[in-house]
Scaffold this motif. Structure first.
Motif, PDB file in Angstrom:
ATOM      1  N   SER A   1       0.593  -1.393  -0.189  1.00  0.00           N
ATOM      2  CA  SER A   1       0.144  -0.178   0.253  1.00  0.00           C
ATOM      3  C   SER A   1       0.992   1.092   0.375  1.00  0.00           C
ATOM      4  O   SER A   1       0.775   2.423  -0.591  1.00  0.00           O
ATOM      5  CB  SER A   1      -1.193  -0.361   0.876  1.00  0.00           C
ATOM      6  N   ASP A   2       2.155   1.192   0.178  1.00  0.00           N
ATOM      7  CA  ASP A   2       3.576   2.102   0.928  1.00  0.00           C
ATOM      8  C   ASP A   2       3.641   2.399  -1.201  1.00  0.00           C
ATOM      9  O   ASP A   2       3.544   3.592  -1.739  1.00  0.00           O
ATOM     10  CB  ASP A   2       4.038   1.964   1.160  1.00  0.00           C
ATOM     11  N   LEU A   3       3.705   1.757  -1.648  1.00  0.00           N
ATOM     12  CA  LEU A   3       3.873   1.820  -2.793  1.00  0.00           C
ATOM     13  C   LEU A   3       2.404   2.290  -3.455  1.00  0.00           C
ATOM     14  O   LEU A   3       2.623   2.577  -5.180  1.00  0.00           O
ATOM     15  CB  LEU A   3       3.847   0.350  -3.759  1.00  0.00           C
ATOM     16  N   HIS A   4       1.432   2.069  -3.491  1.00  0.00           N
ATOM     17  CA  HIS A   4       0.401   2.897  -4.759  1.00  0.00           C
ATOM     18  C   HIS A   4       0.481   4.293  -4.389  1.00  0.00           C
ATOM     19  O   HIS A   4      -0.200   4.571  -5.331  1.00  0.00           O
ATOM     20  CB  HIS A   4      -1.223   1.749  -4.097  1.00  0.00           C
ATOM     21  N   GLU A   5       0.423   4.415  -2.436  1.00  0.00           N
ATOM     22  CA  GLU A   5       0.605   5.983  -2.344  1.00  0.00           C
ATOM     23  C   GLU A   5       1.900   6.716  -3.356  1.00  0.00           C
ATOM     24  O   GLU A   5       1.761   7.632  -3.464  1.00  0.00           O
ATOM     25  CB  GLU A   5       0.542   6.060  -1.258  1.00  0.00           C
ATOM     26  N   TYR A   6       3.025   5.900  -3.461  1.00  0.00           N
ATOM     27  CA  TYR A   6       3.936   6.146  -3.921  1.00  0.00           C
ATOM     28  C   TYR A   6       3.941   6.489  -5.595  1.00  0.00           C
ATOM     29  O   TYR A   6       4.051   7.499  -6.079  1.00  0.00           O
ATOM     30  CB  TYR A   6       5.546   5.662  -3.693  1.00  0.00           C
TER      31      TYR A   6
ATOM     32  N   ILE B   1      -4.222   7.261  -1.824  1.00  0.00           N
ATOM     33  CA  ILE B   1      -5.607   6.703  -1.196  1.00  0.00           C
ATOM     34  C   ILE B   1      -6.484   6.377  -0.705  1.00  0.00           C
ATOM     35  O   ILE B   1      -7.014   6.822   0.026  1.00  0.00           O
ATOM     36  CB  ILE B   1      -4.511   5.197  -1.787  1.00  0.00           C
ATOM     37  N   PHE B   2      -4.551   6.314   0.538  1.00  0.00           N
ATOM     38  CA  PHE B   2      -5.654   6.192   1.850  1.00  0.00           C
ATOM     39  C   PHE B   2      -4.874   7.576   2.569  1.00  0.00           C
ATOM     40  O   PHE B   2      -5.243   8.374   4.083  1.00  0.00           O
ATOM     41  CB  PHE B   2      -4.691   5.203   3.359  1.00  0.00           C
TER      42      PHE B   2
ATOM     43  N   PRO C   1      -9.653  -7.404 -11.645  1.00  0.00           N
ATOM     44  CA  PRO C   1     -10.668  -7.864 -11.388  1.00  0.00           C
ATOM     45  C   PRO C   1     -11.149 -10.060 -11.777  1.00  0.00           C
ATOM     46  O   PRO C   1     -11.538 -10.328 -11.566  1.00  0.00           O
ATOM     47  CB  PRO C   1     -11.234  -7.177 -12.654  1.00  0.00           C
ATOM     48  N   ALA C   2     -10.173  -9.599 -13.075  1.00  0.00           N
ATOM     49  CA  ALA C   2      -9.866 -11.034 -13.739  1.00  0.00           C
ATOM     50  C   ALA C   2     -10.160 -12.153 -12.174  1.00  0.00           C
ATOM     51  O   ALA C   2     -10.706 -13.263 -12.143  1.00  0.00           O
ATOM     52  CB  ALA C   2      -9.548 -11.553 -14.685  1.00  0.00           C
ATOM     53  N   VAL C   3      -8.839 -11.753 -11.686  1.00  0.00           N
ATOM     54  CA  VAL C   3      -8.482 -13.111 -10.778  1.00  0.00           C
ATOM     55  C   VAL C   3      -9.647 -13.313  -9.658  1.00  0.00           C
ATOM     56  O   VAL C   3      -9.896 -14.467  -9.449  1.00  0.00           O
ATOM     57  CB  VAL C   3      -7.549 -12.537  -9.840  1.00  0.00           C
TER      58      VAL C   3
ATOM     59  N   GLU D   1      -8.861  -0.922  -6.638  1.00  0.00           N
ATOM     60  CA  GLU D   1      -8.790   0.454  -7.358  1.00  0.00           C
ATOM     61  C   GLU D   1      -9.781   0.647  -8.045  1.00  0.00           C
ATOM     62  O   GLU D   1     -10.417   1.709  -8.705  1.00  0.00           O
ATOM     63  CB  GLU D   1      -7.109   0.414  -8.506  1.00  0.00           C
ATOM     64  N   GLY D   2     -10.926  -0.564  -8.580  1.00  0.00           N
ATOM     65  CA  GLY D   2     -12.123   0.444  -9.091  1.00  0.00           C
ATOM     66  C   GLY D   2     -12.952  -1.017  -8.656  1.00  0.00           C
ATOM     67  O   GLY D   2     -12.574  -2.231  -7.810  1.00  0.00           O
ATOM     68  N   GLU D   3     -14.451  -0.619  -9.592  1.00  0.00           N
ATOM     69  CA  GLU D   3     -15.049  -1.509  -9.762  1.00  0.00           C
ATOM     70  C   GLU D   3     -14.474  -3.206 -10.478  1.00  0.00           C
ATOM     71  O   GLU D   3     -13.735  -3.095 -11.190  1.00  0.00           O
ATOM     72  CB  GLU D   3     -16.685  -1.524 -10.638  1.00  0.00           C
ATOM     73  N   ALA D   4     -15.241  -4.375 -10.288  1.00  0.00           N
ATOM     74  CA  ALA D   4     -14.980  -5.950 -10.282  1.00  0.00           C
ATOM     75  C   ALA D   4     -16.167  -6.605 -10.447  1.00  0.00           C
ATOM     76  O   ALA D   4     -17.618  -6.157 -10.202  1.00  0.00           O
ATOM     77  CB  ALA D   4     -14.271  -6.488  -9.438  1.00  0.00           C
ATOM     78  N   SER D   5     -16.275  -7.002 -11.584  1.00  0.00           N
ATOM     79  CA  SER D   5     -18.017  -7.676 -11.883  1.00  0.00           C
ATOM     80  C   SER D   5     -17.527  -9.034 -11.986  1.00  0.00           C
ATOM     81  O   SER D   5     -16.340  -9.373 -11.994  1.00  0.00           O
ATOM     82  CB  SER D   5     -18.379  -6.886 -13.034  1.00  0.00           C
ATOM     83  N   PHE D   6     -18.875  -9.806 -11.525  1.00  0.00           N
ATOM     84  CA  PHE D   6     -19.078 -11.287 -11.582  1.00  0.00           C
ATOM     85  C   PHE D   6     -19.879 -11.609 -11.293  1.00  0.00           C
ATOM     86  O   PHE D   6     -20.964 -10.443 -11.503  1.00  0.00           O
ATOM     87  CB  PHE D   6     -18.710 -11.895 -10.044  1.00  0.00           C
TER      88      PHE D   6
END
Ligand SMILES: [Zn+2]
Length: 356
Positions: free
Chosen positions: A45-50, A55-56, A256-258, A279-284
């Motif tokens: 999550s640090d990596l996503h922020e960087y 995000i948080f 999402p595919a996973v 990061e966004g929606e995932a459908s199933f």
């Protein structure tokens, strides 16, 4: 004379993390503890922020518990030594080695106020939501956030308690029983620790779904049977290996595919535990739940599991030598830490040592 300024890694914006001099924090509440940071891990999550934050991280509006907003000090997976305590602190004393539980949740007199304190709408993290962080020489937090580290666990091991707590909480919240089978989708640090938590819980078969060669090797070394979705049909393979589907699938990728693969890899009545932040929606297709009476549930962070994580560590689970691929000083955190994790998939957990 005590030191008045210190080095810290401060997040200003995505791709703008600065190592700079900041004031040393001081205790302002009788239930607070000041910690000299020994080790702090860099988290996904640090990596996503960087890379793509915030995000948080609170921007433009202070976090309701920390009262701070960006620029903020990062680092939430850490351990260190207690160097000062407020006059009402009872949990620890000066000189104690501690692992920090970085959850910001309503608290009073050195205790969380909610039983399920990780489910507060005000949820934040020390090191992501203001109030200080582990990528600095010193930091101050309430005594409810520190846990005494057993003497036989190193500071490096102490920095791994936080990510291991996520993995252990995920397994404890699942329906897995001793002897069951499980699949873990994604073998980054949390996925690898989920494999370990599953071993501790008595899973009989553990499958890991991963593409990166170094992570496949680590998952295998921990005892998982690895399936590579670039080489085979994951769902068919897992259905075949497990004789009709696994009991529980853990989704630890945020792709999402996973999520669909995880769902389809379970048998009728099986369970999918979603560990990722999305990061966004995932459908199933809901019928994939309905017609097979499957269950899907999410988990966030952890609660009440630090003592269990440390007890398992004392028994040889979640070993630092299986996870840590690099140790770096704070001054090198941008290039040797964040950039290295973004560019080199052979890296698993990088540990920063702010006082060296
Ligand atoms: Zn983390």
């Amino acid at each position: 004379m005590s030191q008045s300024s210190m080095q810290a890694a401060v997040w200003y914006a995505a791709k703008d993390l600065r190592v700079e001099q900041v004031p040393v924090p001081t205790i302002s509440d009788p239930h607070e503890v000041k910690v000299k940071v020994a080790t702090c891990g860099i988290c996904g999550s640090d990596l996503h922020e960087y890379a793509a934050g915030p995000i948080f991280i609170p921007v433009g509006k202070p976090h309701p518990i920390s009262g701070e907003q960006a620029p903020i000090i990062m680092g939430h997976e850490f351990a260190g030594e207690v160097v000062e305590v407020g006059e009402k602190v009872t949990r620890v004393k000066v000189g104690d080695r501690v692992a920090i539980e970085p959850i910001l949740s309503p608290n009073k007199d050195g205790a969380y106020q909610m039983e399920r304190y990780n489910l507060t709408p005000l949820l934040g993290f020390h090191g992501l939501s203001g109030g200080g962080g582990g990528f600095s020489e010193f930091t101050v937090m309430g005594e409810h956030m520190v846990h005494k580290l057993p003497d036989d666990l190193s500071f490096e091991q102490g920095a791994l308690v936080e990510p291991a707590a996520v993995a252990l909480h995920a397994v404890r919240q699942s329906c897995l029983k001793a002897g069951d089978s499980a699949a873990v989708f994604g073998a980054g640090p949390i996925g690898l620790m989920t494999i370990e938590a599953l071993k501790a819980a008595g899973a009989a078969q553990i499958y890991a779904v991963e593409v990166a060669p170094s992570r496949k090797a680590k998952a295998e070394a921990l005892g998982a049977t690895v399936v590579d979705p670039q080489q085979e049909d994951v769902v068919a393979k897992l259905q075949a290996l497990s004789g009709g589907g696994v009991d529980v699938a853990f989704e630890v990728t945020g792709i999402p595919a996973v999520l669909n693969q995880a769902l389809h890899s379970t048998h009728e009545g099986g369970e999918v535990v979603v560990v990722s932040i999305w990061e966004g929606e995932a459908s199933f297709q809901p019928n994939d739940l309905v017609i097979k009476e499957r269950t899907m549930k999410g988990i966030i962070a952890y609660r009440h599991v630090y003592p269990a994580v440390m007890a398992l560590m004392q028994r040889g689970y979640f070993r630092a030598e299986d996870m840590v691929t690099q140790r770096i000083p704070l001054a090198d955190i941008v290039e040797e830490g964040f950039e290295a994790l973004l560019n080199d998939k052979a890296q698993v957990k990088i540990i920063v040592t702010p006082n060296h």
